[in-house]
Scaffold this motif. Structure first.
Motif, PDB file in Angstrom:
ATOM      1  N   GLU A   1      -0.733   4.004   6.202  1.00  9.38           N
ATOM      2  CA  GLU A   1      -0.783   4.832   5.006  1.00  9.38           C
ATOM      3  C   GLU A   1      -1.972   5.799   5.051  1.00  9.38           C
ATOM      4  OE1 GLU A   1       1.537   4.930   2.863  1.00  9.38           O
ATOM      5  OE2 GLU A   1       0.596   6.307   1.441  1.00  9.38           O
TER       6      GLU A   1
ATOM      7  N   PHE B   1      -1.595  -3.916   8.178  1.00  6.03           N
ATOM      8  CA  PHE B   1      -1.199  -2.854   9.103  1.00  6.03           C
ATOM      9  C   PHE B   1      -0.711  -1.641   8.320  1.00  6.03           C
ATOM     10  CE2 PHE B   1      -0.297  -6.702  11.741  1.00  6.03           C
ATOM     11  CZ  PHE B   1      -1.319  -6.496  12.655  1.00  6.03           C
TER      12      PHE B   1
ATOM     13  N   MET C   1       4.203  -9.083  10.022  1.00  5.87           N
ATOM     14  CA  MET C   1       5.186  -8.003  10.152  1.00  5.87           C
ATOM     15  C   MET C   1       6.222  -8.449  11.167  1.00  5.87           C
ATOM     16  SD  MET C   1       3.238  -5.316  12.598  1.00  5.87           S
ATOM     17  CE  MET C   1       4.794  -4.625  13.099  1.00  5.87           C
TER      18      MET C   1
ATOM     19  N   TYR D   1      -6.809  -3.007  -1.038  1.00  7.00           N
ATOM     20  CA  TYR D   1      -7.228  -4.077  -0.147  1.00  7.00           C
ATOM     21  C   TYR D   1      -6.569  -5.365  -0.597  1.00  7.00           C
ATOM     22  CZ  TYR D   1     -10.612  -0.411   0.413  1.00  7.00           C
ATOM     23  OH  TYR D   1     -11.182   0.804   0.586  1.00  7.00           O
TER      24      TYR D   1
ATOM     25  N   VAL E   1      10.217  -3.307   8.793  1.00  7.88           N
ATOM     26  CA  VAL E   1       9.226  -3.818   9.736  1.00  7.88           C
ATOM     27  C   VAL E   1       8.136  -4.624   9.038  1.00  7.88           C
ATOM     28  CG1 VAL E   1       7.507  -3.149  11.457  1.00  7.88           C
ATOM     29  CG2 VAL E   1       9.690  -1.974  11.347  1.00  7.88           C
ATOM     30  N   SER E   2       7.843  -4.250   7.791  1.00  7.60           N
ATOM     31  CA  SER E   2       6.694  -4.870   7.145  1.00  7.60           C
ATOM     32  C   SER E   2       7.059  -5.691   5.907  1.00  7.60           C
ATOM     33  CB  SER E   2       5.697  -3.757   6.768  1.00  7.60           C
ATOM     34  OG  SER E   2       4.718  -4.242   5.902  1.00  7.60           O
ATOM     35  N   ARG E   3       7.787  -5.083   4.973  1.00  9.84           N
ATOM     36  CA  ARG E   3       7.994  -5.728   3.679  1.00  9.84           C
ATOM     37  C   ARG E   3       8.905  -6.946   3.754  1.00  9.84           C
ATOM     38  NH1 ARG E   3       6.351  -2.212  -0.251  1.00  9.84           N
ATOM     39  NH2 ARG E   3       4.589  -1.089   0.600  1.00  9.84           N
TER      40      ARG E   3
ATOM     41  N   PHE F   1      11.510   2.414   7.255  1.00 14.76           N
ATOM     42  CA  PHE F   1      10.852   1.784   8.389  1.00 14.76           C
ATOM     43  C   PHE F   1       9.974   0.619   7.928  1.00 14.76           C
ATOM     44  CE2 PHE F   1       6.798   1.715  10.743  1.00 14.76           C
ATOM     45  CZ  PHE F   1       7.239   1.258  11.965  1.00 14.76           C
ATOM     46  N   LEU F   2       9.148   0.887   6.911  1.00 14.45           N
ATOM     47  CA  LEU F   2       8.238  -0.156   6.431  1.00 14.45           C
ATOM     48  C   LEU F   2       8.992  -1.307   5.787  1.00 14.45           C
ATOM     49  CD1 LEU F   2       5.224   1.863   5.029  1.00 14.45           C
ATOM     50  CD2 LEU F   2       5.267   0.335   6.994  1.00 14.45           C
TER      51      LEU F   2
ATOM     52  N   HIS G   1       7.952   6.817   5.303  1.00 13.23           N
ATOM     53  CA  HIS G   1       8.046   5.629   6.143  1.00 13.23           C
ATOM     54  C   HIS G   1       8.806   4.514   5.428  1.00 13.23           C
ATOM     55  CE1 HIS G   1       5.378   7.174   9.162  1.00 13.23           C
ATOM     56  NE2 HIS G   1       4.452   7.420   8.274  1.00 13.23           N
TER      57      HIS G   1
ATOM     58  N   ALA H   1      -1.585 -10.745   5.319  1.00 14.26           N
ATOM     59  CA  ALA H   1      -1.857  -9.319   5.494  1.00 14.26           C
ATOM     60  C   ALA H   1      -1.368  -8.807   6.847  1.00 14.26           C
ATOM     61  CB  ALA H   1      -3.349  -9.042   5.330  1.00 14.26           C
ATOM     62  N   SER H   2      -1.447  -9.627   7.894  1.00 14.22           N
ATOM     63  CA  SER H   2      -1.058  -9.101   9.200  1.00 14.22           C
ATOM     64  C   SER H   2       0.342  -9.561   9.598  1.00 14.22           C
ATOM     65  CB  SER H   2      -2.093  -9.529  10.244  1.00 14.22           C
ATOM     66  OG  SER H   2      -2.256 -10.921  10.207  1.00 14.22           O
TER      67      SER H   2
ATOM     68  N   ARG I   1       5.771 -10.769  14.377  1.00 17.19           N
ATOM     69  CA  ARG I   1       4.607 -11.645  14.336  1.00 17.19           C
ATOM     70  C   ARG I   1       4.713 -12.718  13.251  1.00 17.19           C
ATOM     71  NH1 ARG I   1      -0.173  -9.237  15.978  1.00 17.19           N
ATOM     72  NH2 ARG I   1       1.159  -7.753  16.991  1.00 17.19           N
TER      73      ARG I   1
ATOM     74  N   VAL J   1       0.826  -1.211   0.000  1.00 14.15           N
ATOM     75  CA  VAL J   1       0.000   0.000   0.000  1.00 14.15           C
ATOM     76  C   VAL J   1       0.857   1.256   0.000  1.00 14.15           C
ATOM     77  CG1 VAL J   1      -1.770   1.247   1.263  1.00 14.15           C
ATOM     78  CG2 VAL J   1      -1.774  -1.243   1.258  1.00 14.15           C
ATOM     79  N   SER J   2       1.877   1.269   0.829  1.00 19.43           N
ATOM     80  CA  SER J   2       2.669   2.482   0.979  1.00 19.43           C
ATOM     81  C   SER J   2       3.708   2.601  -0.125  1.00 19.43           C
ATOM     82  CB  SER J   2       3.374   2.481   2.323  1.00 19.43           C
ATOM     83  OG  SER J   2       2.434   2.458   3.352  1.00 19.43           O
ATOM     84  N   ASP J   3       4.245   3.789  -0.213  1.00 23.21           N
ATOM     85  CA  ASP J   3       5.242   4.075  -1.227  1.00 23.21           C
ATOM     86  C   ASP J   3       6.604   3.565  -0.768  1.00 23.21           C
ATOM     87  OD1 ASP J   3       6.512   5.209  -3.441  1.00 23.21           O
ATOM     88  OD2 ASP J   3       6.956   7.026  -2.294  1.00 23.21           O
TER      89      ASP J   3
END
Lengths: 336, 335
Positions: B263, B258, A194, A308, A62-64, A58-59, A55, A191-192, A197, A39-41
């Protein structure tokens, strides 16, 4: 390649190497694509810019990257769980989700939702793993009791066993009004995922290593109990190791990503078509191809309804079922 | 037992609030002494098609007895409203009655089944005078109406329109028209208050947390079938400005990551903990899910604006008098 009259036989080994290179390249490409999908850039450019309100870095951390690693671990370990199970049961059409193991683990998960909803994911996975272990054991006992081991009968019995346990789970969930919570757990999705987790999946990764170390023993197990014992193998111990590998992989994947159907079935079968039945040789292939398959599915799940996500299990289910049918129906299939 | 309380309450109300403008229907008469042959007619568009079919509506009227002795409620919101108006429920899907509504059950209340499935034998044995269904239990109407007059109080129109319609009807049934009118008026006034303040609240996002995953809740004015608007109540009724407005009005929202929350970065997060709705009282499974580096980076988390809503009220009951009060309190706490 050039003309049909060329009779020089293509060396089988180099053809295999070619497929191996393709899988490896796809793995790297898809992993990179996976890191930059979201979702984010977060793009290579935005990473270099590194301004204050971005972000991106950071993302990424932490996320990708965690998500991509999680997908890789799930793909690799589920394929292995399927492979080991197929060796242990000496049947090409079993995997945790066609033998009741997943259903048992789900039952354990439901118990956690009911009795300890605030339990951390590690605890939930632990309970699910114990249930998965029981499930594997029950399945093996049931299979032992069947006099005729027809190829299709074994997975059929497994699916029935899973159906009974699944029905029980559904009944409890229905009475407790927990069907949706259970559905959310069981629905495969990253999806959840990160940092913080998904780490549990490293356990599944460790099981891949265990499987690799014990690979030759599983190959021997695949020849049958009498044969294995004659070769001086501690049959029961190897079976126990296999059960733990399967249960831990099933439970950790269930707890972090949900049920991912078909993968453990399809990937080992495809690999067997390419390189044959040597377990030790097959393990890296199965792990690699499993990871490629699920990486592609997860990227699709994120892109189809952007921003989504659609459940990963939907895509895996559609593709997996298609490949499974092809395996069953293709010409010269051994599954008649 | 079950008749005396509402009668006492109602005669008290009648004695003390004669000055309040009369707003009862013409069919309800004062001075009933418990055994009444009067009825209140309730008319609605009944969906005669099956659950997953295209809806087909047929106008249906049912004569509900005034001051019924034994009421069975499959609709928890109606149980709520009946209780709040001084009535008592003799039978309900007991597992689904939240603690804060337990007092509205008769002491010897019987279990009438689940929200989806009626225990017809048990209900028949109790010989109820009136049965209330809605939403999830609407499909039971035909079976139940053979046992006793059955009224479907499913949503029609907006949340507040439905609340007013149902409260008014149940007020007439219970001969508590004045209380009903007052209750609706009071809730409306409070909601007006809240709306005035939420207008300055900034953006909000409703999140349903279930089984470790997130769903973004929709802002939807739609009421078809009655299911869509529960997720939109915080936007539609309480005026929270949705951080995005193109979420599909699906019953359970859209699955999101998340990263999506970071975002969109809403000022407020309103969290419905789906697992807690049915789980242990103090367990906050959602809090555990949301306590992570990404969510902690959002404006809502950093300004301590993650609000946990009463999941039973927002997700399971929504629509009764006490429940609407719980929801108002939840939103007020966020202001």
């Amino acid at each position: 390649m050039s003309t049909p009259t060329t009779y020089a036989p293509t060396p089988v080994r180099s053809a295999r190497t070619g497929v191996g290179v393709v899988i490896g390249a796809a793995l790297v490409l898809l992993a990179v694509a996976s890191v930059f999908t979201g979702v984010s850039d977060v793009t290579p450019a935005s990473l270099l810019r590194a301004d204050a309100d971005s972000h991106a870095q950071f993302l990424l951390l932490v996320s990708r990257i965690p998500r991509t690693v999680a997908v890789l671990l799930v793909g690799a370990s589920l394929g292995i769980a399927g492979l080991i199970m197929q060796m242990m049961v000496r049947n090409r059409f079993v995997e945790p989700s066609t033998t009741g193991v997943t259903e048992f683990a789900t039952l354990g998960m439901l118990g956690c939702i009911i009795f300890a909803p605030a339990l951390p994911v590690v605890g939930k996975a632990g309970v699910a793993a114990v249930f998965g272990l029981v499930g594997t054991w029950v399945f093996l006992q049931v299979i032992k009791a069947i006099p005729v081991r027809q190829l299709v009968l074994v997975p059929l019995v497994g699916i029935m066993l899973g159906g009974v346990v699944g029905a029980f789970t559904t009944f409890i969930a229905y009475r407790m009004d927990l069907l949706q919570s259970l559905g959310q757990w069981a629905q495969g999705s990253f999806a959840s995922v990160m940092a913080g987790r998904y780490e549990l999946l490293w356990l599944a990764g460790a099981m891949v290593v265990v499987a690799w170390v014990a690979a030759d023993r599983f190959s021997v197990i695949g020849l049958g109990e009498d044969f294995a014992t004659n070769l001086g193998l501690n049959y029961r111990r190897v079976m126990a190791v296999g059960m733990v590998v399967i249960a831990v992989i099933t439970a950790t994947v269930l707890a972090t990503a949900g049920i991912v159907p078909f993968l453990g079935l399809v990937v080992p079968n495809v690999v067997s078509l390419i390189i044959g039945d040597n377990c030790r040789r097959a393990i890296p292939w199965v792990a690699g191809l499993g990871a490629v398959f699920i990486l592609a599915c997860d990227i699709l799940a994120r892109v189809v309804r952007f921003p989504y996500e659609i459940p990963l299990s939907v895509i895996v289910g559609i593709l997996g079922a298609g490949i499974f049918l092809w395996l069953l129906l293709r010409k010269g299939s051994r599954a008649h | 037992m079950s008749v005396k309380r509402p009668v006492a309450l109602i005669s008290l109300a009648a004695a003390t609030s004669l000055a309040v403008a009369a707003c009862g229907g013409p069919e309800t008469a004062a001075g009933s002494d418990g055994e009444s042959t009067e009825t209140v007619t309730f008319t609605w568009d009944r969906n005669t098609a099956g659950e997953d079919e295209d809806p087909q509506y047929e106008e249906t009227s049912v004569e509900a007895p005034v001051n019924p002795e034994t009421i069975v409620a499959f609709d928890i919101a109606s149980l709520d409203t009946v209780g709040a108006l001084g009535g008592e429920i003799a039978g309900a899907p007991l597992d689904n009655v939240p603690d804060y509504l337990a007092d509205y059950l008769a002491e010897d209340a019987f279990n009438a089944g689940t929200l989806f499935e009626a225990d017809l034998v048990a209900i028949e044995a109790q010989q109820p005078d009136l049965i209330l269904v809605s939403g999830r239990s609407s499909a039971l109407w035909e079976d139940l109406n053979e046992i006793a007059p059955t009224v479907d109080l499913s949503p029609a129109g907006s949340y507040l329109e439905t609340l007013e319609r149902n409260t008014t009807f149940l007020g007439e049934v219970l001969e508590a028209e004045d209380e009903a009118a007052e209750a609706v008026e009071s809730l409306n006034a409070q909601i007006e208050d809240v709306r005035a303040q939420t207008a300055e609240l900034g953006t909000g996002l409703g999140l349903m947390v279930s089984g470790g995953s997130l769903s973004a809740l929709a802002a939807s004015g739609g009421t078809e079938g009655g299911f869509t608007y529960r997720s939109g109540i915080m936007y539609d009724v309480f005026g929270v400005e949705p951080v995005i407005d193109d979420i599909q009005g699906a019953t359970h929202g859209e699955p999101v990551s998340f990263e999506f929350v970071l975002e969109e970065n809403p000022d407020h997060l309103f969290v419905i903990d789906r697992d807690q709705a049915v789980g242990t009282e103090d367990a906050q499974a959602a809090a555990e899910v949301l306590d992570n580096d990404i969510i902690n980076e959002t404006a809502a988390a950093q300004n301590d604006r993650i609000h946990y809503l009463n999941p039973v009220a927002w997700y399971i009951v929504y629509g009764g008098l006490d429940t609407t009060q719980v929801m108002i309190d939840d939103i007020s706490a966020a202001l």
